[in-house]
Design an enzyme around this catalytic site. Structure first.
Site, PDB file in Angstrom:
ATOM      1  N   LYS A 182      10.784  -2.691   4.204  1.00  0.00           N
ATOM      2  CA  LYS A 182       9.396  -3.257   4.228  1.00  0.00           C
ATOM      3  C   LYS A 182       9.661  -4.423   5.337  1.00  0.00           C
ATOM      4  O   LYS A 182      10.609  -5.192   5.738  1.00  0.00           O
ATOM      5  CB  LYS A 182       8.984  -3.550   2.951  1.00  0.00           C
ATOM      6  CG  LYS A 182       8.908  -2.214   1.908  1.00  0.00           C
ATOM      7  CD  LYS A 182       7.750  -1.213   2.283  1.00  0.00           C
ATOM      8  CE  LYS A 182       8.032   0.175   2.160  1.00  0.00           C
ATOM      9  NZ  LYS A 182       7.933   0.591   0.670  1.00  0.00           N
TER      10      LYS A 182
HETATM   11  C1  LIG Z   1       7.805   1.602  -0.492  1.00  0.00           C
HETATM   12  C2  LIG Z   1       6.391   2.033  -1.137  1.00  0.00           C
HETATM   13  C3  LIG Z   1       6.209   2.082  -2.498  1.00  0.00           C
HETATM   14  C4  LIG Z   1       7.479   1.756  -3.294  1.00  0.00           C
HETATM   15  O1  LIG Z   1       8.054   0.572  -3.294  1.00  0.00           O
HETATM   16  P1  LIG Z   1       9.328   0.200  -4.199  1.00  0.00           P
HETATM   17  O2  LIG Z   1       9.275  -1.192  -4.126  1.00  0.00           O
HETATM   18  O3  LIG Z   1      10.385   1.048  -3.722  1.00  0.00           O
HETATM   19  O4  LIG Z   1       8.904   0.821  -5.580  1.00  0.00           O
HETATM   20  C5  LIG Z   1       5.034   2.444  -2.736  1.00  0.00           C
HETATM   21  N1  LIG Z   1       4.104   2.539  -2.114  1.00  0.00           N
HETATM   22  C6  LIG Z   1       4.172   2.752  -0.612  1.00  0.00           C
HETATM   23  C7  LIG Z   1       3.267   3.024   0.233  1.00  0.00           C
HETATM   24  C8  LIG Z   1       5.638   2.549  -0.228  1.00  0.00           C
HETATM   25  O5  LIG Z   1       5.609   2.365   1.036  1.00  0.00           O
END
Ligand SMILES: *Cc1c(COP(=O)(O)O)cnc(C)c1O
Length: 382
Positions: A182
């Site tokens: 992210k």
């Molecule tokens: C990465 C992601 C998640 C999940 O995030 P985590 O921190 O891994 O639980 C949820 N929604 C979207 C759109 C994502 O890209």
């Protein structure tokens, strides 16, 4: 030739030093770094409350629980997202009610949200896909009219703005992910934002075994008793080692976002005229796109041939996403089938994410574009 990955985290001396500082402090579970990271992110987004969790999935789960959504309720959401947006709706025994997306942005279509609302609907969960904000004016207006709450999955959208406002400030609850790929990463981690004191109070307790007001506060005051378990809570709280990373990542977020826009502009320029098979997705004029991912749509050529060919030539690509309702679990459990959400399904078959991170070099962008060009021309002739 070197492999060019889909994304690359940016961890420097500042992160290392902040983590070492945490390790040496003796407070390595939830403590001052978590509090500071929460305070700073709340400030960045203009929110009253920020609560660190160990993932965005956990934050979404807590958000639904705190809004009182439960068994038998319906939650309107998008199929064009990661499964983690929808799974928490199923955790709590509610039914995800999918509606289709808009063809240009692939974000949830507000008109279809309204059509999907029934007497059982309790909330709307939207994903600001790839970092492009949903049409929050329309969505908030519908929510208000029907007395529903909006939860934003802002996993892609930390820097994103809608009509000049941070998109993470526009839902009753907004959830963030700090997973390794992210825009701001702590390896794993998440955060729930809200302005509502009652929601914050409940989330505070639910993320920490249902004991309020939390282990760190207990440590602070040295109290051994007096915090009974009042709710069936979870072990979802953030802790200080990832928070230390997050603090330093936040300092560079805006500066790195400027570079994201530059790389996106390079791709747009190079791909805009590359081939009739490549379609560039352009943001709407009233938004600031976070550009978590750089996604193109392929026309008249088989994406599922192009993607493995790119990988075989050392270019990391991704598919974001195959629609959630067509995952085997959702097909079976909620009786979904092909053809229900044509825009999402069409996009799911044609989108391709290209390598994208702020520090990408010009040569890397060029190699991606050249490889795509040759893969397309070879597969066209087959
Ligand atoms: C990465 C992601 C998640 C999940 O995030 P985590 O921190 O891994 O639980 C949820 N929604 C979207 C759109 C994502 O890209």
């Amino acid at each position: 030739m070197n492999y060019i990955p889909l994304a690359r985290p940016f961890i420097r001396r500042e992160e290392e030093e902040e983590v070492v500082d945490t390790l040496r402090s003796g407070l390595i579970a939830t403590g001052p770094k978590t509090e500071q990271f929460e305070r700073e992110l709340a400030l960045y987004l203009g929110r009253r409350h920020a609560m660190g969790t160990n993932s965005c999935t956990a934050a979404l789960h807590l958000g639904l629980l705190a809004l009182g959504v439960g068994a038998g309720d319906e939650v309107v959401t998008t199929p064009m997202t990661f499964v983690a947006t929808v799974n928490p709706i199923v955790y709590i025994g509610a039914k995800p009610v999918f509606v289709d997306v808009e063809p240009d942005t692939l974000d949830i279509d507000p008109v279809l949200i309204e059509e999907a609302i029934t007497a059982r609907t309790k909330a709307i969960v939207v994903t600001h896909l790839y970092g492009h904000p949903c049409e929050m004016d329309e969505i908030s207006e519908i929510a208000q009219r029907y007395g529903l709450k909006v939860i934003g999955d802002c996993a892609h959208a930390i820097e994103a703005e809608y009509k000049g406002k941070k998109v993470g400030s526009l839902g009753a609850i907004d959830c963030f992910s700090f997973y390794a790929t992210k825009n701001l990463t702590t390896g794993n981690g998440g955060m729930l934002m809200t302005d509502e004191d009652s929601v914050a109070h409940l989330v505070q307790s639910l993320r920490d075994h249902g004991m309020s007001p939390g282990a760190w506060a207990r440590y602070h005051t040295g109290e051994l008793e007096g915090y009974p378990m009042t709710n069936l809570g979870y072990k979802y709280i953030m802790w200080d080692i990832p928070a230390a990373l997050g603090l330093q990542q936040l300092r560079r977020l805006e500066q790195r976002h400027k570079k994201r826009l530059e790389i996106a502009a390079k791709y747009n320029a190079a791909l805009g005229s590359l081939s009739e098979h490549v379609e560039v997705l352009h943001p709407r004029s009233h938004v600031k796109h976070a550009y978590h991912l750089y996604v193109i749509r392929l026309n008249g050529i088989d994406r599922d041939r192009v993607a493995p060919e790119m990988e075989a030539r050392g270019i990391g690509v991704g598919i974001h996403y195959r629609p959630v309702h067509l995952e085997p679990y959702y097909r079976q459990r909620f009786k979904h089938s092909d053809g229900e959400f044509p825009v999402a399904e069409d996009a799911g078959a044609r989108v391709l994410s290209l390598p994208f991170w702020p520090e990408m070099k010009q040569e890397e962008v060029e190699r991606v574009v050249e490889t795509l060009e040759s893969v397309i021309s070879e597969n066209r002739s087959l």
